[in-house]
Write a protein that holds these residues in place. Structure first.
Motif, mmCIF file in Angstrom:
data_model
loop_
_atom_site.group_PDB
_atom_site.id
_atom_site.type_symbol
_atom_site.label_atom_id
_atom_site.label_comp_id
_atom_site.label_asym_id
_atom_site.label_seq_id
_atom_site.Cartn_x
_atom_site.Cartn_y
_atom_site.Cartn_z
ATOM 1 N N HIS A 118 0.819 -1.188 0.037
ATOM 2 C CA HIS A 118 -0.065 -0.088 0.121
ATOM 3 C C HIS A 118 0.718 1.263 0.141
ATOM 4 C CE1 HIS A 118 -3.682 2.078 0.213
ATOM 5 N NE2 HIS A 118 -3.367 2.790 1.480
ATOM 6 N N PHE A 119 1.145 1.970 1.105
ATOM 7 C CA PHE A 119 1.633 3.146 1.175
ATOM 8 C C PHE A 119 2.908 3.338 0.982
ATOM 9 C CE2 PHE A 119 2.888 7.156 3.533
ATOM 10 C CZ PHE A 119 1.759 7.867 2.891
ATOM 11 N N ALA A 120 3.616 2.111 0.766
ATOM 12 C CA ALA A 120 5.056 1.880 0.345
ATOM 13 C C ALA A 120 5.278 2.486 -0.765
ATOM 14 C CB ALA A 120 5.588 0.504 0.692
ATOM 15 N N ALA A 121 4.262 2.419 -1.767
ATOM 16 C CA ALA A 121 4.715 3.148 -3.015
ATOM 17 C C ALA A 121 4.069 4.761 -3.122
ATOM 18 C CB ALA A 121 3.904 2.389 -4.081
ATOM 19 N N PHE A 122 3.408 5.009 -2.075
ATOM 20 C CA PHE A 122 3.059 6.661 -2.073
ATOM 21 C C PHE A 122 4.202 7.670 -2.548
ATOM 22 C CE2 PHE A 122 1.657 10.596 -0.617
ATOM 23 C CZ PHE A 122 0.453 10.741 -1.045
ATOM 24 N N TYR A 136 13.409 4.297 -7.424
ATOM 25 C CA TYR A 136 12.599 3.458 -6.634
ATOM 26 C C TYR A 136 11.010 3.643 -7.511
ATOM 27 C CZ TYR A 136 9.592 2.045 -2.653
ATOM 28 O OH TYR A 136 8.629 1.530 -1.559
ATOM 29 N N HIS A 137 10.466 5.012 -7.709
ATOM 30 C CA HIS A 137 9.166 5.069 -7.925
ATOM 31 C C HIS A 137 8.732 4.875 -9.517
ATOM 32 C CE1 HIS A 137 7.502 6.364 -4.129
ATOM 33 N NE2 HIS A 137 8.612 7.171 -3.952
ATOM 34 N N ASN A 138 9.680 5.188 -10.188
ATOM 35 C CA ASN A 138 9.622 5.017 -11.830
ATOM 36 C C ASN A 138 10.362 3.864 -12.563
ATOM 37 O OD1 ASN A 138 8.110 7.313 -12.561
ATOM 38 N ND2 ASN A 138 9.752 8.879 -12.207
ATOM 39 N N GLN A 139 11.459 3.672 -12.015
ATOM 40 C CA GLN A 139 12.190 2.232 -12.470
ATOM 41 C C GLN A 139 11.856 1.178 -11.767
ATOM 42 O OE1 GLN A 139 16.299 2.986 -13.297
ATOM 43 N NE2 GLN A 139 16.159 5.234 -13.030
ATOM 44 N N PHE A 140 11.922 1.107 -10.459
ATOM 45 C CA PHE A 140 11.576 -0.211 -9.802
ATOM 46 C C PHE A 140 10.212 -0.358 -9.955
ATOM 47 C CE2 PHE A 140 11.303 -2.025 -5.189
ATOM 48 C CZ PHE A 140 11.639 -3.369 -5.427
ATOM 49 N N LEU A 141 9.348 0.368 -9.088
ATOM 50 C CA LEU A 141 8.051 -0.018 -9.009
ATOM 51 C C LEU A 141 7.168 0.433 -10.296
ATOM 52 C CD1 LEU A 141 7.124 1.913 -5.532
ATOM 53 C CD2 LEU A 141 6.705 -0.627 -5.918
ATOM 54 N N GLY A 142 7.607 1.569 -10.863
ATOM 55 C CA GLY A 142 7.141 1.821 -12.342
ATOM 56 C C GLY A 142 5.938 2.460 -12.211
ATOM 57 N N SER A 143 5.321 2.835 -11.117
ATOM 58 C CA SER A 143 4.097 3.401 -10.955
ATOM 59 C C SER A 143 4.025 4.795 -10.878
ATOM 60 C CB SER A 143 3.268 3.066 -9.609
ATOM 61 O OG SER A 143 4.159 3.077 -8.603
#
Length: 281
Positions: A118-122, A136-143
């Motif tokens: 959940h909030f770990a990607a916020f 983290y947000h764009n490459q690893f998670l991609g979101s």
């Protein structure tokens, strides 16, 4: 066979039986080690989930043979500490210090396992958690960044998107989740060749959310809720926001993230897949 030989044989098997009993009573070496990082200081729904997750995952480790530790000390996110663990969990937030972020990125690039809830990607700029960590947000998670959310926390019908992946193998094609606040993201994960979407919200869930604000109720669209990045051993799950009695200011927990058989199986499958996969040397 004379008496002395018989006594010797009896003594041998008696000792063997004792040694086997002692060996069985000794604690077994865990198959793998898991450590969860958390903050649990802000939103009561996230605090509730963290405490519930720590209890549930600790029991799960005893059942499935892995060691489970948890810590609110993010300074432990360093190479020496992480070397003892095959899987890292982010239960509610992310690291903020540059050294912690660098250690985590190195850990993942060297084959470590990760599961986030959940909030770990916020990430939202401006906010307390801005989008200031591109890897983290764009490459690893991609979101990318947070886009919007449903409200109140409600159950949704989730649909398996990649049935051959170990994390969802054996699950029903659709199942009803525990109540949750669902997130929408700035990036379309379907266009990212590195991302495998494992589960998404099924259209039978709409309208999803109860408001009171109209934009907090979703009527259509495609919303991934569980995915993995092929370049890493990782799984992100949007679950992790319990329903809380905010209206009457009791902060009483009104729902649970765990206890739904299919959703529990999803988490178990994912954790065992991450923990038992071979790490790079």
């Amino acid at each position: 066979m004379n008496r002395a030989i018989k006594q010797g044989i009896c003594l041998f098997f008696g000792c063997l039986g004792t040694l086997l009993a002692i060996a069985q009573s000794l604690p077994k070496k865990p198959d793998f080690n898991v450590v969860a990082f958390y903050t649990a200081k802000n939103d009561q729904a996230h605090i509730s989930f963290v405490h519930e997750a720590n209890r549930w995952l600790s029991k799960l480790g005893k059942t499935y043979g892995f060691r489970y530790d948890s810590t609110a000390d993010w300074s432990n996110l360093n190479s020496q500490f992480l070397s003892a663990y095959q899987v890292v969990l982010f239960l509610d937030t992310r690291p903020e210090e540059a050294a912690q972020r660098a250690a985590f990125e190195t850990y993942m690039k060297q084959g470590g396992g990760w599961m986030g809830f959940h909030f770990a990607a916020f990430a939202l700029t401006p906010s307390t958690y801005p989008q200031n960590w591109d890897w983290y947000h764009n490459q690893f998670l991609g979101s990318g960044s947070y886009g919007s959310n449903t409200w109140r926390p409600t159950s949704a019908v989730l649909r398996v998107e990649s049935p051959n992946h170990p994390a969802v193998r054996g699950l029903a094609n659709t199942f009803t989740s525990a109540p949750n606040e669902w997130y929408r993201w700035s990036n379309d994960l379907r266009t990212n060749p590195d991302i495998d979407i494992l589960m998404a919200i099924d259209s039978t869930s709409f309208p999803l959310g109860t408001g009171p604000k109209p934009h907090e109720i979703w009527h259509s669209g495609y919303y991934p809720v569980v995915w993995t990045n092929r370049k890493y051993r990782m799984v992100y799950m949007n679950m992790g926001h319990n329903d809380i009695d905010y209206e009457h200011k009791t902060n009483q927990q009104l729902s649970s993230t765990f206890g739904r058989p299919e959703q529990d199986k999803l988490i178990i499958n994912s954790l065992l897949w991450l923990g038992r996969a071979r790490r790079k040397p």
